[in-house]
Design a protein around this motif. Structure first.
Motif, PDB file in Angstrom:
ATOM      1  N   MET A 368     -22.382 -22.122 -56.381  1.00 42.82           N
ATOM      2  CA  MET A 368     -22.359 -22.240 -54.923  1.00 42.82           C
ATOM      3  C   MET A 368     -20.968 -21.927 -54.385  1.00 42.82           C
ATOM      4  O   MET A 368     -20.827 -21.198 -53.389  1.00 42.82           O
ATOM      5  CB  MET A 368     -22.781 -23.651 -54.504  1.00 42.82           C
ATOM      6  N   LYS A 369     -19.962 -22.449 -55.044  1.00 45.87           N
ATOM      7  CA  LYS A 369     -18.601 -22.178 -54.605  1.00 45.87           C
ATOM      8  C   LYS A 369     -18.275 -20.696 -54.743  1.00 45.87           C
ATOM      9  O   LYS A 369     -17.592 -20.112 -53.896  1.00 45.87           O
ATOM     10  CB  LYS A 369     -17.615 -23.015 -55.407  1.00 45.87           C
ATOM     11  N   ASN A 375     -19.692 -14.091 -51.105  1.00 43.42           N
ATOM     12  CA  ASN A 375     -20.784 -13.546 -50.309  1.00 43.42           C
ATOM     13  C   ASN A 375     -21.454 -14.698 -49.559  1.00 43.42           C
ATOM     14  O   ASN A 375     -22.280 -15.418 -50.123  1.00 43.42           O
ATOM     15  CB  ASN A 375     -21.803 -12.837 -51.211  1.00 43.42           C
ATOM     16  N   LYS A 376     -21.060 -14.900 -48.331  1.00 40.55           N
ATOM     17  CA  LYS A 376     -21.551 -16.034 -47.569  1.00 40.55           C
ATOM     18  C   LYS A 376     -23.001 -15.857 -47.113  1.00 40.55           C
ATOM     19  O   LYS A 376     -23.614 -16.815 -46.669  1.00 40.55           O
ATOM     20  CB  LYS A 376     -20.665 -16.242 -46.342  1.00 40.55           C
ATOM     21  N   LYS A 389     -27.961 -10.388 -60.487  1.00 40.76           N
ATOM     22  CA  LYS A 389     -26.631 -10.802 -60.058  1.00 40.76           C
ATOM     23  C   LYS A 389     -26.490 -12.310 -60.093  1.00 40.76           C
ATOM     24  O   LYS A 389     -25.523 -12.851 -60.628  1.00 40.76           O
ATOM     25  CB  LYS A 389     -26.368 -10.259 -58.654  1.00 40.76           C
ATOM     26  N   LEU A 390     -27.446 -13.011 -59.475  1.00 44.89           N
ATOM     27  CA  LEU A 390     -27.375 -14.471 -59.509  1.00 44.89           C
ATOM     28  C   LEU A 390     -27.541 -15.016 -60.929  1.00 44.89           C
ATOM     29  O   LEU A 390     -26.918 -16.004 -61.302  1.00 44.89           O
ATOM     30  CB  LEU A 390     -28.450 -15.052 -58.595  1.00 44.89           C
ATOM     31  N   GLY A 391     -28.384 -14.353 -61.697  1.00 42.85           N
ATOM     32  CA  GLY A 391     -28.540 -14.784 -63.090  1.00 42.85           C
ATOM     33  C   GLY A 391     -27.231 -14.673 -63.856  1.00 42.85           C
ATOM     34  O   GLY A 391     -26.891 -15.558 -64.664  1.00 42.85           O
TER      35      GLY A 391
END
Length: 936
Positions: A368-369, A375-376, A389-391
């Motif tokens: 999250m940080k 990338n907000k 990417k998130l993985g």
């Protein structure tokens, strides 16, 4: 997100399980809290509105026989505690963890189906938590990359999952089975065990640990001397380990096989103070009681073999009193866990499950940080199974995990937990913690006085072979050296005595120069004893090698000098008294010295060739191992120093053959002259006895020393005593009689002229007559001074011979013959016998003459014997025929036997015992006679 009503989660299929989950405060899958529901009703904080779904895969069935299901049920209270604490701390605001459990039932097919059902019918799960059974976990973990899911296991310890190429998205908070290997390495180094053996059950799990251990120990100066494996019967493997002298055994097997292994160890006596077993430490409490009935050994024997084994396993909870990431110490957490589970099932993995929930929470927090910083517009709830990417962000965040949890420092290295390994020891039927290994710091801590070995010290990693030189005992060497010194002092005293009295007739007649050689040989033999007693405990290896040659030379030369002198003197006696040809023999001391010198020359030739061609070297002979007399855990390998060379047998054969033949010949000569007793050669009998002594002692010494070559004290004692007795007895036989004679009768050298000669020929025919009349001069050194007197004696005897011949011719038919002989010639015969200035070499000839005169004295020539006359008038002793017969017998004896000694007629002339004119009854002279000459 709610699952399809047609596909209820696996956990809800069991009513009992549903009741358990509801009691723990869990919402079954599909029954999750509605989005936007208030915390007050559901126990959620007001700002925690977005659930983060986590897929929970573990066996949850209620079967009591399923040990894996017990693990799943035992960790649920710990998971609930972690999630509650994370919610209370608002660690993931505005999100909260939504753990959805799926029962894999520890079955590959059911587990895979549960995973796909969760993917298809459940919400988007950001991570997978769980994985207990190795086979189910490995199948799912291998497919995680295709779904971009990171899996965190708290109970899968199989080493196979450490392959990051095959399982790149797999992590675990519990150390793998391979994690114990660095701890074992540290323990081996701590106790300096550098030689081990492995015993492995033929199961993949254990084989993988064994293979990894081999790699860990490689290059660490620790030898795996034997690697054994078994399927059902470990006794053959245990026996092989013992045969290879393996003392430290690293075992990998389950509880059932452990019972069999220790039964075999008891039968092979592979337990106690000399052995150390290191086995897995994850066995259940009192594990042996479940399998003792299936074994063939008694319970007490099994416990005796198990006593002292060391178990290695991961530490369930940290022993440090330090606050964890939750703000609680491990001890506080344990109390809360026990209160939470109540009477429910406990699991040793609960701490790892607790830390696992915190790992997931911290990973999501870092993700999250990272998203907020980079990338907000993207949120973690935007994750789907195709979002690489998130993985990847979740994977990197998981690798950065580093905090102190209830199980210790939580750090991953290539997806593997760097945890804490504990060591326990089986002491008096219970497991006792004795140390722990911190993988992060790579340190080993042994709790003071907790580990107990059955011996006074830790077992040795192998049979310690201590080479011990079999050396000569110092007291024995001192005693024999003292005896040797006394012998050398005695020999020196005899040498002084022999030199001082060399001009005394008693000493001079026994060849003092030859006696000096006997003394010299004895002293050299004495000196060799000092060298034979010097071994590696007294001198260096180089010095010992030099002594090998020196002592061989000294003993050989000493033996030859002493025995050669005795041999030469014995040979002279034999040559004189076995002279059947009646020729004159003159054997001077110079000839005897030549004989001894020839023997020494042969010795020198042999020794020089030996030294040049094949010199003696120091060799070490090793014997079989023996137990330590002091009871230490070592074995003694006796070693013994020898003086040897390449062709030792050949050289010894040459020396023994030469010395043996010489010794046998000397004994033969001594036996042949055993009945000779000659005061003129006053030690001939004792010299013969000395030859026997040397021969017998040498044979005994050589044989016994060869048989006791592996016992240096016995060998040295025998060799030394043989040399001492042999030399001492020889010297005493030669010199003590002379010493006694000179002290008791100082004038014996000039007063004793007795000559005794006894010869018995048992093998000759009684009808064969032999005359022995040739006597050697005992000393010829004084002949030159007697030449003038010899000439006078020769003239007087010649004159007497003529007078007797004239008288014989004149008185053949004259009645006055007897009276004339009495008055004129009896005195002349006595005058010959009264000559006092003969040399000592004339004693034998004078004795022969005196013998004949004593048997037929001139006083009887004119006497009459009535009884004889009456019985045999023909044998009238007063008749001219009888007188002529006596003269014909006696005068040739005087002429032929005496004159050769002073340069007259040679003894090879006609026999002095037979005259051509003598009657047949006087021609035979008995072969045995005794002659005594005195008063000359």
């Amino acid at each position: 997100m709610h699952p399809s009503p047609r596909r209820p989660a696996a956990a809800t299929s069991n009513p009992a399980m549903l009741l358990l989950l509801l009691c723990l405060g869990w919402a079954p899958p599909g029954w999750g809290w509605p989005r936007g529901s208030s915390r007050g009703a559901a126990g959620l904080p007001p700002n925690a509105t977005t659930p983060i779904s986590i897929m929970g895969l573990m066996p949850l069935s209620q079967s009591e026989e399923d040990q894996k299901s017990k693990i799943g049920r035992g960790v649920l209270p710990a998971v609930q505690l972690a999630m509650d604490q994370i919610r209370n701390e608002s660690l993931l605001n505005p999100y909260f963890l939504d753990l959805r459990l799926y029962d894999t039932e520890c079955d590959n097919a059911k587990g895979l189906k549960a995973f796909y059902d969760a993917i298809k019918y459940g919400p988007n799960h950001l991570m997978v938590f769980g994985g207990v059974c190795a086979t189910v976990t490995s199948i799912i973990a291998e497919s995680l990359k295709g779904w971009n899911l990171v899996q965190l296991s708290f109970a899968a310890t199989t080493p196979e999952l450490a392959d990051k190429k095959k399982y790149p998205y797999f992590f675990r908070t519990v150390p793998s089975d391979n994690a114990v290997n660095p701890a074992i390495l540290k323990l081996l180094k701590y106790y300096q065990w550098k030689r081990v053996g492995t015993l492995t059950q033929d199961v993949q799990r254990f084989s993988e640990v064994r293979n990894d251990l081999t790699g860990v120990l490689y290059g660490e100066d620790i030898e795996i001397s034997d690697t054994e494996s078994f399927s059902n019967d470990p006794c053959t493997s245990v026996k092989k380990l013992k045969g290879n002298d393996v003392r430290i055994i690293l075992g990998q097997f389950d509880e059932e096989m452990a019972v069999k292994v220790f039964c075999c160890a008891y039968d092979e006596e592979m337990y106690g103070s000399k052995y150390q077993w290191i086995i897995p430490g994850w066995y259940e409490n009192l594990w042996w009681e479940s399998w003792i009935n299936s074994s063939q050994c008694l319970s007490k024997n099994l416990l005796a073999a198990m006593e002292g084994y060391i178990g290695v396993d991961f530490e369930p909870l940290s022993s440090k009193v330090t606050k964890t990431i939750s703000g609680r110490t491990p001890q506080q957490y344990e109390r809360e866990y026990n209160a939470k589970r109540g009477d429910g099932q406990s699991s040793k993995f609960h701490g790892y499950a607790y830390d696992g929930i915190w790992v997931i929470a911290k990973t999501l927090q870092r993700a999250m940080k990272y998203l907020n910083a980079t990338n907000k517009h993207q949120k973690i709830e935007d994750f789907n199974y195709t979002n690489h990417k998130l993985g990847k962000i979740f994977l990197d965040a998981m690798n950065e995990t580093n905090f102190f949890g209830v199980t210790g420092q939580v750090v991953f290295r290539n997806g593997e937990r760097m945890g804490t390994i504990k060591f326990t020891q089986f002491q008096e039927r219970k497991e006792v913690k004795v140390g722990e290994y911190n993988a992060v710091a790579d340190t080993l801590e042994i709790i003071n006085n907790s580990i107990r070995f059955q011996g006074l010290e830790p077992p040795k990693d192998k049979t310690i072979i201590q080479e011990e030189l079999r050396k000569i005992s110092l007291p024995l060497y001192s005693i024999l050296s003292a005896l040797t010194i006394l012998g050398m002092i005695m020999a020196s005293a005899f040498l002084f005595f022999n030199i001082k009295n060399r001009n005394q007739k008693l000493i001079k007649m026994s060849s003092p120069y030859m006696n000096n050689l006997i003394i010299l040989g004895g002293m050299l033999s004495y000196a060799s004893i000092f060298l034979f007693g010097l071994d590696g405990s007294f001198v260096s290896e180089k010095t010992f090698e030099t002594l090998c040659t020196v002592r061989t030379w000294i003993l050989t030369v000493g033996y030859t000098t002493a025995f050669g002198a005795m041999f030469a003197k014995t040979w002279r006696v034999h040559a004189i008294f076995k002279n059947v040809k009646m020729k004159k023999k003159i054997i001077k001391d110079q000839k005897l010295l030549v004989i001894v010198g020839g023997m020494l020359l042969i010795d020198l030739c042999i020794l020089i060739c030996w030294q040049v061609v094949d010199p003696l070297r120091r060799t070490v002979e090793k014997y079989n191992m023996e137990p330590d007399p002091a009871g230490r855990d070592i074995s003694i390998r006796p070693i013994l120093e020898h003086c040897e060379n390449t062709h030792m047998t050949i050289w010894l054969g040459i020396v023994y053959a030469y010395k043996g033949l010489l010794m046998l010949f000397g004994c033969f000569l001594a036996w042949e002259t055993r009945n000779v007793s000659i005061p003129a050669l006053n030690d001939s009998k004792y010299i013969g006895m000395s030859v026997y002594n040397v021969g017998i002692m040498c044979i005994i010494g050589a044989a016994v020393s060869f048989l006791t070559r592996d016992q240096p004290n016995v060998q040295f004692c025998i060799v030394a005593l043989v040399i001492i007795f042999c030399s001492t007895i020889t010297l005493c036989l030669v010199f003590v009689p002379k010493l006694i004679t000179l002290r008791t009768n100082p004038d014996a050298a000039t007063q004793n002229r007795r000559f005794q000669f006894t010869q018995n020929q048992k093998k000759e025919d009684s009808k064969t007559s032999t005359s022995v009349t040739s006597v050697n001069q005992a000393s010829t050194s004084r002949l030159e001074g007697l030449q003038s007197e010899n000439h006078r004696l020769r003239m007087k005897i010649t004159e007497l011979d003529k007078d007797l011949e004239e008288v014989t011719m004149q008185l053949q038919d004259t009645p006055e013959k007897t009276t004339y002989i009495k008055q004129n010639h009896y005195q002349d015969l006595n005058d010959i016998l009264s000559i006092r200035n003969f040399t000592d070499s004339k004693d034998g000839e004078k004795a022969i003459l005196k013998n004949h005169l004593d048997q037929n004295p001139p006083a009887q020539w004119g006497s009459s014997d009535p009884s004889r006359t009456n019985k045999d008038p023909i044998e009238d002793i007063n008749s001219p025929e009888h007188i002529q017969r006596r003269l014909s017998l006696q005068l040739p004896i005087l002429h032929h036997a005496y004159l050769p000694s002073i340069g007259g007629v040679d003894a090879s002339c006609a026999s002095p015992c037979v005259s051509p004119s003598a009657s047949p009854r006087h021609r035979h002279v008995p072969p045995s006679f005794r002659v005594m000459v005195s008063g000359l």
